[in-house]
Design a protein around this motif. Sequence first.
Motif, PDB file in Angstrom:
ATOM      1  N   GLU A  55      -9.948 -14.858  -0.814  1.00 44.10           N
ATOM      2  CA  GLU A  55      -9.712 -14.901  -2.443  1.00 44.10           C
ATOM      3  C   GLU A  55     -10.535 -14.976  -2.898  1.00 44.10           C
ATOM      4  OE1 GLU A  55      -7.461 -18.630  -5.046  1.00 44.10           O
ATOM      5  OE2 GLU A  55      -9.066 -19.690  -3.232  1.00 44.10           O
ATOM      6  N   SER A  56     -11.964 -15.547  -2.616  1.00 39.72           N
ATOM      7  CA  SER A  56     -13.252 -15.601  -2.840  1.00 39.72           C
ATOM      8  C   SER A  56     -13.922 -14.104  -3.143  1.00 39.72           C
ATOM      9  CB  SER A  56     -14.561 -15.913  -2.824  1.00 39.72           C
ATOM     10  OG  SER A  56     -15.574 -15.867  -3.040  1.00 39.72           O
ATOM     11  N   ALA A  57     -13.329 -13.102  -2.398  1.00 40.96           N
ATOM     12  CA  ALA A  57     -13.822 -11.866  -2.302  1.00 40.96           C
ATOM     13  C   ALA A  57     -13.073 -10.522  -2.617  1.00 40.96           C
ATOM     14  CB  ALA A  57     -13.735 -11.004  -0.106  1.00 40.96           C
ATOM     15  N   THR A  58     -12.236 -11.470  -3.276  1.00 43.51           N
ATOM     16  CA  THR A  58     -10.497 -10.163  -3.788  1.00 43.51           C
ATOM     17  C   THR A  58     -10.210 -10.834  -5.184  1.00 43.51           C
ATOM     18  OG1 THR A  58      -8.729 -10.985  -2.366  1.00 43.51           O
ATOM     19  CG2 THR A  58     -10.138  -9.749  -1.204  1.00 43.51           C
ATOM     20  N   ARG A  59     -10.572 -12.015  -5.233  1.00 42.57           N
ATOM     21  CA  ARG A  59     -10.010 -12.740  -6.928  1.00 42.57           C
ATOM     22  C   ARG A  59     -10.138 -11.635  -7.231  1.00 42.57           C
ATOM     23  NH1 ARG A  59     -10.212 -18.701  -7.541  1.00 42.57           N
ATOM     24  NH2 ARG A  59      -8.144 -18.571  -8.981  1.00 42.57           N
ATOM     25  N   ARG A  60      -8.731 -11.005  -9.037  1.00 40.54           N
ATOM     26  CA  ARG A  60      -8.880 -10.462  -9.572  1.00 40.54           C
ATOM     27  C   ARG A  60      -7.871 -11.116 -11.249  1.00 40.54           C
ATOM     28  NH1 ARG A  60     -11.501  -8.755  -6.910  1.00 40.54           N
ATOM     29  NH2 ARG A  60     -11.138  -6.777  -5.757  1.00 40.54           N
ATOM     30  N   GLY A  61      -8.160 -10.770 -12.227  1.00 42.45           N
ATOM     31  CA  GLY A  61      -7.681 -12.094 -12.980  1.00 42.45           C
ATOM     32  C   GLY A  61      -8.226 -12.116 -14.286  1.00 42.45           C
TER      33      GLY A  61
END
Length: 106
Positions: A55-61
């Motif tokens: 989640e931390s590496a790929t979080r977008r928004g």
Amino acid sequence: MDLLTTPQVEREFGIPQGTLRYWRHLGIGPTSFRLGRKRIVYRRSEVDRWIAEQESATRRGDLPGSDPPLLIDCGSSTRSSGQEVPGAAASTTPTPTKEEAERVSA
């Protein structure tokens, strides 16, 4: 100590067993180990940690403190602020062909 088998990880986290096997083969995915000769197990804390890393590496928004997103009308060459969009065509009028340009200049 909360240990999960591959089928339990699939049920609780929605990661197919085949995907977990493939990730083990590649050496990626949540940390697992053998318990005995054949039984593969995962510590729940390791699966949770791995998911948090993903989640931390790929979080977008929209992240706190970031500028609001620009709204771009795909049919327009300007941003919502009225600025030109780099690389956007200034006009939707088609460019005249060489023959058309010669005819107009004659």
